[in-house]
Design a protein around this motif. Sequence first.
Motif, PDB file in Angstrom:
ATOM      1  N   TYR A 109       4.083  13.061  14.936  1.00 19.88           N
ATOM      2  CA  TYR A 109       2.937  11.893  14.357  1.00 19.88           C
ATOM      3  C   TYR A 109       3.632  11.064  12.981  1.00 19.88           C
ATOM      4  CZ  TYR A 109      -0.823  13.428  16.862  1.00 19.88           C
ATOM      5  OH  TYR A 109      -1.633  13.874  17.979  1.00 19.88           O
ATOM      6  N   GLU A 110       3.372  10.037  13.022  1.00 18.83           N
ATOM      7  CA  GLU A 110       3.873   9.199  12.054  1.00 18.83           C
ATOM      8  C   GLU A 110       2.770   8.206  11.295  1.00 18.83           C
ATOM      9  OE1 GLU A 110       7.072   6.819  13.634  1.00 18.83           O
ATOM     10  OE2 GLU A 110       8.332   8.669  13.624  1.00 18.83           O
ATOM     11  N   LEU A 111       2.869   7.785  10.236  1.00 22.95           N
ATOM     12  CA  LEU A 111       1.806   6.930   9.591  1.00 22.95           C
ATOM     13  C   LEU A 111       1.880   5.639  10.035  1.00 22.95           C
ATOM     14  CD1 LEU A 111       2.655   7.214   5.780  1.00 22.95           C
ATOM     15  CD2 LEU A 111       0.678   8.181   6.944  1.00 22.95           C
ATOM     16  N   THR A 112       0.569   5.217  10.730  1.00 21.00           N
ATOM     17  CA  THR A 112       0.132   3.828  11.163  1.00 21.00           C
ATOM     18  C   THR A 112       0.769   2.599  10.713  1.00 21.00           C
ATOM     19  OG1 THR A 112      -1.498   5.096  12.757  1.00 21.00           O
ATOM     20  CG2 THR A 112      -1.484   2.822  12.483  1.00 21.00           C
ATOM     21  N   GLU A 113       0.171   2.937   9.340  1.00 18.97           N
ATOM     22  CA  GLU A 113       0.373   1.652   8.371  1.00 18.97           C
ATOM     23  C   GLU A 113       1.269   2.055   7.381  1.00 18.97           C
ATOM     24  OE1 GLU A 113      -1.122  -0.952   8.942  1.00 18.97           O
ATOM     25  OE2 GLU A 113      -2.662  -0.231  10.249  1.00 18.97           O
ATOM     26  N   SER A 114       2.572   2.669   7.902  1.00 16.31           N
ATOM     27  CA  SER A 114       3.643   2.789   7.019  1.00 16.31           C
ATOM     28  C   SER A 114       4.456   1.592   6.226  1.00 16.31           C
ATOM     29  CB  SER A 114       4.809   3.134   7.814  1.00 16.31           C
ATOM     30  OG  SER A 114       6.045   3.729   6.896  1.00 16.31           O
ATOM     31  N   GLY A 115       4.412   1.673   4.943  1.00 17.85           N
ATOM     32  CA  GLY A 115       4.911   0.503   4.162  1.00 17.85           C
ATOM     33  C   GLY A 115       3.995  -0.600   3.525  1.00 17.85           C
ATOM     34  N   ARG A 116       2.599  -0.069   4.063  1.00 19.62           N
ATOM     35  CA  ARG A 116       1.425  -1.166   3.619  1.00 19.62           C
ATOM     36  C   ARG A 116       0.533  -0.260   2.711  1.00 19.62           C
ATOM     37  NH1 ARG A 116      -1.314  -4.043   8.524  1.00 19.62           N
ATOM     38  NH2 ARG A 116      -1.895  -5.440   6.769  1.00 19.62           N
ATOM     39  N   VAL A 117      -0.139  -1.024   1.797  1.00 20.31           N
ATOM     40  CA  VAL A 117      -1.037  -0.030   0.709  1.00 20.31           C
ATOM     41  C   VAL A 117      -2.359  -0.044   1.764  1.00 20.31           C
ATOM     42  CG1 VAL A 117      -2.135  -0.155  -1.492  1.00 20.31           C
ATOM     43  CG2 VAL A 117      -0.022  -1.163  -1.118  1.00 20.31           C
ATOM     44  N   VAL A 118      -2.798   1.361   1.753  1.00 15.29           N
ATOM     45  CA  VAL A 118      -4.028   1.672   2.085  1.00 15.29           C
ATOM     46  C   VAL A 118      -4.906   2.291   1.188  1.00 15.29           C
ATOM     47  CG1 VAL A 118      -3.295   1.920   4.672  1.00 15.29           C
ATOM     48  CG2 VAL A 118      -3.397   3.791   3.252  1.00 15.29           C
ATOM     49  N   MET A 119      -6.364   1.947   1.248  1.00 13.36           N
ATOM     50  CA  MET A 119      -7.140   2.446   0.148  1.00 13.36           C
ATOM     51  C   MET A 119      -8.210   2.720   0.696  1.00 13.36           C
ATOM     52  SD  MET A 119      -7.839  -1.387  -1.519  1.00 13.36           S
ATOM     53  CE  MET A 119      -6.347  -2.187  -0.918  1.00 13.36           C
ATOM     54  N   PHE A 120      -9.026   3.494  -0.398  1.00 14.41           N
ATOM     55  CA  PHE A 120     -10.605   3.909   0.053  1.00 14.41           C
ATOM     56  C   PHE A 120     -11.324   3.043   0.516  1.00 14.41           C
ATOM     57  CE2 PHE A 120     -14.575   5.458  -1.522  1.00 14.41           C
ATOM     58  CZ  PHE A 120     -15.023   6.487  -0.555  1.00 14.41           C
ATOM     59  N   GLY A 121     -12.039   2.930   1.750  1.00 17.03           N
ATOM     60  CA  GLY A 121     -12.916   1.946   2.126  1.00 17.03           C
ATOM     61  C   GLY A 121     -14.202   2.160   2.014  1.00 17.03           C
ATOM     62  N   GLY A 122     -14.686   3.460   1.561  1.00 17.04           N
ATOM     63  CA  GLY A 122     -16.343   3.837   1.289  1.00 17.04           C
ATOM     64  C   GLY A 122     -16.531   4.976   2.069  1.00 17.04           C
ATOM     65  N   ASN A 123     -16.003   5.318   3.092  1.00 15.11           N
ATOM     66  CA  ASN A 123     -16.351   6.373   4.181  1.00 15.11           C
ATOM     67  C   ASN A 123     -15.638   7.691   3.617  1.00 15.11           C
ATOM     68  OD1 ASN A 123     -18.125   4.465   5.288  1.00 15.11           O
ATOM     69  ND2 ASN A 123     -16.277   3.861   6.837  1.00 15.11           N
ATOM     70  N   TYR A 124     -16.398   8.649   4.136  1.00 15.09           N
ATOM     71  CA  TYR A 124     -15.784  10.187   4.215  1.00 15.09           C
ATOM     72  C   TYR A 124     -15.695  10.779   5.547  1.00 15.09           C
ATOM     73  CZ  TYR A 124     -16.779   9.603  -0.854  1.00 15.09           C
ATOM     74  OH  TYR A 124     -16.566   9.132  -2.146  1.00 15.09           O
ATOM     75  N   ALA A 125     -14.986  11.905   5.635  1.00 17.42           N
ATOM     76  CA  ALA A 125     -14.812  12.644   6.766  1.00 17.42           C
ATOM     77  C   ALA A 125     -15.007  14.040   6.352  1.00 17.42           C
ATOM     78  CB  ALA A 125     -13.737  12.408   7.814  1.00 17.42           C
TER      79      ALA A 125
END
Length: 155
Positions: A109-125
């Motif tokens: 497995y590898e990060l889908t958005e490697s190199g991009r900044v991902v942040m909290f979008g308001g949802n939880y799991a």
Amino acid sequence: MNNNENDHRPAGLLLDVYRAHRLGDCTNGGISAAADTLLLVGVLDERRARTGHITSLPSGCTPHGMRSHVGGHEQISPTVAVRIRRHAFIEGGHAALVRVEWNADRRRYELTESGRVVMFGGNYAGTSDSRLGELSERHLGHRSMILPIHDRIKD
């Protein structure tokens, strides 16, 4: 994504997505905007170094490609890993779920958005499966049955 007999991806934990519907989509089209479940497949611990190596869960329960029945329809759950990072000025770490995809050539497995900044979008799991609490206790020092999803990408 093909799921055949030669596909040796490890199994994972099925997580339910929790969102506040009255707010609309705060993820900017992230995976948790439409998915009702996510499949947790590994841990990416970046507290010491950013290796990008996602370790498989010690024991899984849901085979890949398994269809879940949510809200009267079938879906294949997107795959995520727990990304653990250290806090900037205090000891310890924080965890969030991030999207990962299977790289068949590298068989990992590898990060889908490697190199991009991902942040909290308001949802939880989260899940009532005790293995998620055990996993968080092992890596963070406390039990957590619910984690934030970092799936918002600001372009």
